[in-house]
Design a protein around this motif. Structure first.
Motif, short mmCIF file in Angstrom:
data_model
loop_
_atom_site.label_atom_id
_atom_site.label_comp_id
_atom_site.label_asym_id
_atom_site.label_seq_id
_atom_site.Cartn_x
_atom_site.Cartn_y
_atom_site.Cartn_z
N PHE A 112 -7.93 14.89 14.20
CA PHE A 112 -7.72 15.76 13.04
C PHE A 112 -9.02 15.91 12.27
O PHE A 112 -9.73 14.94 12.01
CB PHE A 112 -6.63 15.20 12.12
N ASN A 113 -9.35 17.16 11.90
CA ASN A 113 -10.54 17.44 11.11
C ASN A 113 -10.12 18.36 9.97
O ASN A 113 -9.79 19.53 10.20
CB ASN A 113 -11.61 18.10 11.99
N SER A 114 -10.16 17.84 8.75
CA SER A 114 -9.69 18.62 7.60
C SER A 114 -10.57 19.84 7.33
O SER A 114 -10.13 20.78 6.68
CB SER A 114 -9.61 17.74 6.36
N LYS A 118 -11.52 21.88 9.62
CA LYS A 118 -11.13 22.93 10.57
C LYS A 118 -9.73 23.48 10.33
O LYS A 118 -9.36 24.50 10.89
CB LYS A 118 -11.22 22.40 12.00
N PRO A 134 -3.52 19.86 7.53
CA PRO A 134 -2.80 18.83 8.28
C PRO A 134 -1.48 19.35 8.86
O PRO A 134 -1.10 18.98 9.96
CB PRO A 134 -2.58 17.71 7.27
N THR A 146 -0.83 22.43 9.85
CA THR A 146 -1.15 23.24 11.03
C THR A 146 -1.45 22.34 12.22
O THR A 146 -1.00 22.59 13.33
CB THR A 146 -2.36 24.16 10.74
N TRP A 147 -2.20 21.27 11.97
CA TRP A 147 -2.57 20.35 13.05
C TRP A 147 -1.33 19.67 13.64
O TRP A 147 -1.15 19.65 14.86
CB TRP A 147 -3.57 19.30 12.54
N THR A 162 0.77 22.08 15.59
CA THR A 162 0.15 22.38 16.87
C THR A 162 0.47 21.28 17.88
O THR A 162 0.77 21.55 19.04
CB THR A 162 -1.38 22.54 16.71
#
Length: 191
Positions: free
Chosen positions: A71-73, A75, A78, A80-81, A84
């Motif tokens: 996880f990269n905030s 990009k 949370p 959406t991640w 996905t």
């Protein structure tokens, strides 16, 4: 309203980072409490099956635990991640279900043959029956090869794909088509 959503996203991102960096069970518990009911609701409406929906929840949250470091905030959010991750789990589950159905196609075919055998004199190997062999010989060559490899040579679908130098999906398609044709041939012969 936007400030509350922003605070919520920051809190979720913080928990994901805690899970990634320190394997915090408390942060994961908070993520689970937040996402599990939402994932369950989405999966239930999509599949119409509570068991499958629960499996999606479990697999998604397991992947969140294992892959939190991805996880990269910067990009994305949370939510959406995590959604996905859920989407990928859903695709994997659907592929697994579809593969299982294709692998079980032969179960639709063989009971028809076995039901016919009960009324006839028994023999040791129903595949050796002349009538069955004649039906197999009617198949197109590529389907015949798959049937013979799968049932006579007892090769797995993966082994057949390697042996015949064709994609696994092609093996599965040919097997499905061949079984449907054999079922039709046997039905015609025994109507």
């Amino acid at each position: 309203m936007a400030a509350a959503a922003s605070n919520e996203h920051q809190q979720l991102a913080g928990w994901l980072i805690e899970v990634a960096e320190t394997r915090s069970k408390q942060a994961f518990t908070e993520l689970f409490r937040y996402f599990a009911p939402k994932i369950q609701r989405i999966a239930s409406s999509k599949y119409g099956n509570e068991t499958l929906a629960s499996e999606v929840v479990q697999e998604t949250m397991t992947n969140v635990w294992r892959k939190a470091h991805l996880f990269n905030s910067d990009k994305g959010s949370p939510t959406t991640w995590v959604y996905t991750v859920m989407r990928n789990v859903s695709f994997d589950l659907l592929r697994k279900i579809k593969t299982k159905k294709e692998d079980n196609l032969s179960d639709d075919f063989w009971p028809l043959v076995e039901g016919q055998l009960e009324t006839e004199e028994p023999f040791s190997d129903h595949l050796a029956d002349k009538e069955m062999l004649e039906c197999i010989e009617k198949l197109p060559e590529n389907q015949k090869l798959v049937i013979k490899g799968f049932y006579f040579m007892e090769m797995s679908q993966e082994q057949l794909a390697i042996h015949l130098d064709i994609p696994l999906g092609t093996v599965k398609s040919r097997l499905r088509l061949a079984l449907a044709k054999l079922k039709q041939y046997i039905g015609e012969a025994h109507d």
